[in-house]
Design an enzyme around this catalytic site. Structure first.
Site, PDB file in Angstrom:
ATOM      1  N   ALA A   1       0.833  -1.202   0.000  1.00  0.00           N
ATOM      2  CA  ALA A   1       0.000   0.000   0.000  1.00  0.00           C
ATOM      3  C   ALA A   1       0.863   1.245   0.000  1.00  0.00           C
ATOM      4  CB  ALA A   1      -0.889   0.015   1.243  1.00  0.00           C
TER       5      ALA A   1
ATOM      6  N   ASP B   1       0.484  -9.087  14.514  1.00  0.00           N
ATOM      7  CA  ASP B   1       1.627  -8.407  13.886  1.00  0.00           C
ATOM      8  C   ASP B   1       1.988  -7.160  14.694  1.00  0.00           C
ATOM      9  OD1 ASP B   1       3.676  -8.102  12.119  1.00  0.00           O
ATOM     10  OD2 ASP B   1       2.477  -7.222  10.522  1.00  0.00           O
TER      11      ASP B   1
HETATM   12  P1  ADP Z   1       0.797  -2.088   4.580  1.00  0.00           P
HETATM   13  O1  ADP Z   1      -0.482  -2.716   5.014  1.00  0.00           O
HETATM   14  O2  ADP Z   1       1.039  -2.102   3.111  1.00  0.00           O
HETATM   15  O3  ADP Z   1       1.966  -2.615   5.335  1.00  0.00           O
HETATM   16  P2  ADP Z   1       0.517   0.077   6.423  1.00  0.00           P
HETATM   17  O4  ADP Z   1      -0.908   0.081   6.830  1.00  0.00           O
HETATM   18  O5  ADP Z   1       1.470  -0.563   7.378  1.00  0.00           O
HETATM   19  O6  ADP Z   1       0.702  -0.547   4.963  1.00  0.00           O
HETATM   20  O7  ADP Z   1       0.959   1.577   6.144  1.00  0.00           O
HETATM   21  C1  ADP Z   1       2.253   1.863   5.655  1.00  0.00           C
HETATM   22  C2  ADP Z   1       2.794   3.092   6.364  1.00  0.00           C
HETATM   23  O8  ADP Z   1       1.986   4.224   6.070  1.00  0.00           O
HETATM   24  C3  ADP Z   1       2.794   2.988   7.884  1.00  0.00           C
HETATM   25  O9  ADP Z   1       3.911   2.322   8.370  1.00  0.00           O
HETATM   26  C4  ADP Z   1       2.753   4.451   8.291  1.00  0.00           C
HETATM   27  O10 ADP Z   1       4.036   5.021   8.245  1.00  0.00           O
HETATM   28  C5  ADP Z   1       1.895   5.076   7.201  1.00  0.00           C
HETATM   29  N1  ADP Z   1       0.495   5.115   7.657  1.00  0.00           N
HETATM   30  C6  ADP Z   1      -0.406   4.110   7.621  1.00  0.00           C
HETATM   31  N2  ADP Z   1      -1.574   4.468   8.156  1.00  0.00           N
HETATM   32  C7  ADP Z   1      -1.425   5.754   8.551  1.00  0.00           C
HETATM   33  C8  ADP Z   1      -2.278   6.695   9.227  1.00  0.00           C
HETATM   34  N3  ADP Z   1      -3.517   6.355   9.576  1.00  0.00           N
HETATM   35  N4  ADP Z   1      -1.782   7.926   9.493  1.00  0.00           N
HETATM   36  C9  ADP Z   1      -0.519   8.256   9.151  1.00  0.00           C
HETATM   37  N5  ADP Z   1       0.346   7.409   8.537  1.00  0.00           N
HETATM   38  C10 ADP Z   1      -0.096   6.174   8.237  1.00  0.00           C
END
Ligand code: ADP
Length: 669
Positions: free
Chosen positions: A26, A135
């Site tokens: 993502a 996780d």
């Molecule tokens: P994936 O599911 O592909 O691993 P994540 O949900 O872990 O993606 O999101 C990737 C990164 O994006 C996170 O590590 C964070 O740095 C940033 N991120 C994700 N969600 C948020 C949020 N709600 N607000 C700010 N940053 C976010």
């Protein structure tokens, strides 16, 4: 090739700004919900890239719809188009807990307790709803504007049909945080495995490094199953005791989340147990929000309530939840008024959304193989972008502007580091440490027999879905109904193209030859588990020759290749910023010298980069050109003290590997 339809659907309701993070599959961008004016995080996933991992996204969405808690990131809206899935989430501007820990080296026991109480609160709630997270790690805890934690990334969560007491089989999560029973491939109880991961997390908070760590996964697994970890001198007896209780190799001897709530270490200085009940229970209807929406939609309050209660995670849900969030923060419960009828042919934007036009540009993202936007700009006072677009702003030009509203920002006041402390030291202190021996289980089997083996990479696991997907979410529209049945997915089938192309182990029989290839990339050791993906990637090798902005080219050549806009950015000089937790201070006063030093070091560290003025977008690549890490370094001027600083931001890749690499780079400037 993505179609404009994708962006059009999103842009009916949101303004989209810069990328603020990216994960295995993502890209996350900062956005603004037009009707409420609230900032949001927009998680963008390309279905084609997700391939076999589509079910994980479904699991994540269903779980997040069922969770509403002060320390769990809130889902507001889900948009699915033929090629993409957008998840609109609560925006957490403070960045990842991981970055906060490394910026401070380690946290004091008191500060750790503040955060850890929130983590326990979130997990007690998540478990009470029948889910195991599976996780847990500091990268999956984000810091909000009030410096509170929010748990994210429910893609690996499980909701066993018979309740959390039922055993699970899928080995998933991040190796360094994985419980012994998990890596041994045994059946395990999700909540017990979460407690182990929380123990690892607590250790990382208190010590600034991992309790079990090694580049070689067999060695790492051996350490985990032995359960011995450092006992550094700064840990208090109480902290050590708690860590021992949480990292018990034998799951049944591990402390429970329930017992953690009023554990003496947890309540010290508080005098009260951890409050874990949701302050924002699901399904709650706030009359003030309904009234505002009803007026905006020109509907009755009754029919508005009915619409909200569908919990469709559409524009109605998003508007309601964002209004509710505004109210909680003491902001006026106001929606932007609809435009005059003479200007708009559609009815209320709540229903129709806005008519977007071709203001988005898509590119297959250069470095991350994912969607990207040319960011857009709309007049803040006029939400009706279809009617009054103010023009198109390219990503290249928006950095400075948007940083005003972007992660960390001024909200980290009070977390600035002193010059001495800000110098990242290349090696973590581990002196004067003893090993704990209290929680050691007797391991009788040979390692090779007890460790879960990676699933062979099957053609199916590698395969990407080539044709555009139909809607795959088909999510129920009510909050609690049927959700259990839909999300009892303990073992999403399919191979390893999850976070970092990875995370789960198939249940295929063990292959005798697998042991030799189990050494995994250091980029992965604390990333979500993908044993399959680790097979072909020793991670020890550096790709050779394919360097841009690098070795062959040299600094002069890079500078002469700068475009006019980039030259202008250099001419304008570095930004002046306040010292923040993510800024490393140098002892130098000449920003050009610091920039020059970094530009010289990056190629030596095999880091590719592109330069825009004083900002360097950096990345490392593994074998086959896969981007293993992406981060930004920006040379800035600080006012107090008047020195040059380097702002760091990790965008992608293993947090601990990033930490070591950036320490390495910045220690030599
Ligand atoms: P994936 O599911 O592909 O691993 P994540 O949900 O872990 O993606 O999101 C990737 C990164 O994006 C996170 O590590 C964070 O740095 C940033 N991120 C994700 N969600 C948020 C949020 N709600 N607000 C700010 N940053 C976010």
């Amino acid at each position: 090739m993505p179609t404009i339809e994708n962006a059009a659907e999103l842009l009916k309701y949101y303004e989209v700004y810069e990328t603020i993070g990216s994960g295995g599959f993502a890209k996350v961008k900062l956005g603004r919900h037009i009707l409420t004016g609230e900032k949001v995080a927009i998680k963008i996933m390309d279905k084609k890239d997700l391939g076999e991992d589509l079910p994980r996204v479904k699991v994540e969405i269903e779980a997040m719809k069922n969770l509403s808690h002060q320390h769990v990131c809130r889902l507001f809206h889900v948009i699915e188009t033929s090629t993409r899935i957008y998840m609109v989430l609560e925006y957490c501007p403070g960045g990842e807990l991981f970055d906060y820990i490394i910026a401070k080296d380690r946290l004091s026991e008191d500060e750790t307790r503040v955060f850890f109480r929130q983590i326990v609160s979130a997990l007690a709630y998540v478990h009470s709803q029948g889910y195991a997270h599976r996780d847990l790690k500091p990268e999956n805890l984000l810091i909000d504007e009030n410096h509170n934690l929010k748990l994210i990334d429910f893609g690996l969560c499980a909701k066993p049909k018979g309740g959390l007491g039922y055993e699970l089989m899928t080995c998933c999560g991040s190796p360094a945080y994985a419980a012994p029973e998990l890596i041994q491939g045994k059946a395990y109880i999700g909540s017990e495995a979460d407690v182990w991961s929380m123990g690892v997390l607590l250790f990382a908070l208190l010590c600034g490094y991992l309790p079990f760590d090694d580049d070689n996964c067999m060695v790492l697994y051996r350490k985990i199953t032995r359960g011995k970890f450092d006992n550094p001198h700064w840990l208090s007896p109480g902290s050590l005791q708690l860590l021992n209780q949480m990292m018990q190799v034998e799951p049944r001897r591990r402390v429970t989340v329930h017992a953690l709530l009023d554990h003496p270490w947890m309540v010290a200085g508080y005098g009260s147990p951890v409050e874990w009940h949701s302050k924002l229970p699901l399904g709650h209807i706030d009359e003030d929000c309904i009234t505002e929406m009803a007026v905006n939609m020109k509907r009755s309050r009754q029919s508005t309530t009915k619409l909200v209660k569908e919990w469709a995670y559409d524009q109605t849900t998003a508007t309601y939840l964002l209004l509710q969030s505004k109210k909680q923060r003491g902001k006026p419960i106001r929606l932007r008024p609809p435009p005059p009828l003479s200007e708009v042919t559609s009815c209320s934007p709540l229903h129709q959304g806005l008519q977007s036009q071709n203001i988005l540009h898509f590119s297959e993202d250069d470095d991350q193989g994912s969607v990207d936007f040319i960011d857009t700009y709309y007049d803040d006072d006029c939400p009706w972008m279809a009617l009054t677009p103010q023009g198109v702003r390219s990503r290249d030009t928006d950095n400075t502007d948007m940083r005003a509203v972007s992660p960390a920002g001024d909200r980290r006041r009070g977390h600035g580091r002193t010059p001495e402390k800000a110098q990242i030291t290349p090696h973590r202190r581990r002196e004067q440490t003893n090993e704990n021996k209290e929680n050691v289980a007797v391991v009788t089997n040979k390692d090779a027999d007890i460790f879960a083996q990676p699933a062979p990479r099957t053609p199916a696991t590698n395969k990407k879905i080539a044709r555009p997907n139909k809607n795959i979410l088909n999510t129920p529209t009510s909050n609690n109904n049927n959700i259990g049945a839909k999300t009892t997915v303990d073992t999403p089938k399919g191979g390893g193209n999850a976070k970092d192309q990875s995370r789960k182990r198939g249940e295929e029989p063990k292959e005798p030859g697998d042991l030799e290839i189990l050494a995994f990339s250091p980029e992965r050791r604390s990333r979500s588990l993908d044993m399959a993906a680790s097979q072909g990637d020793s991670g020890q090798k550096r790709r050779g020759g394919r360097v841009f902005g690098s070795l062959e080219r040299g600094l002069d050549k890079v500078i002469t290749m700068l475009t006019p806009s980039k030259r202008r950015a250099l001419r304008d000089g570095p930004r002046k910023i306040k010292a923040q937790y993510n800024v490393t201070l140098t002892s130098q006063t000449n920003p050009d010298q610091v920039l020059h030093n970094i530009l010289t070091i990056l190629p030596e560290k095999h880091v590719d980069f592109t330069q825009k003025g004083y900002t360097l977008k950096c990345r490392t690549q593994g074998d086959f050109g896969k981007v293993t890490m992406a981060f930004e370094l920006e040379v800035c001027l600080l006012q107090r003290p008047e020195v040059v600083g380097v702002r760091r931001q990790r965008l992608k890749g293993d947090a601990w590997v990033y930490k070591h690499l950036v320490e390495d780079i910045l220690s030599s400037i």
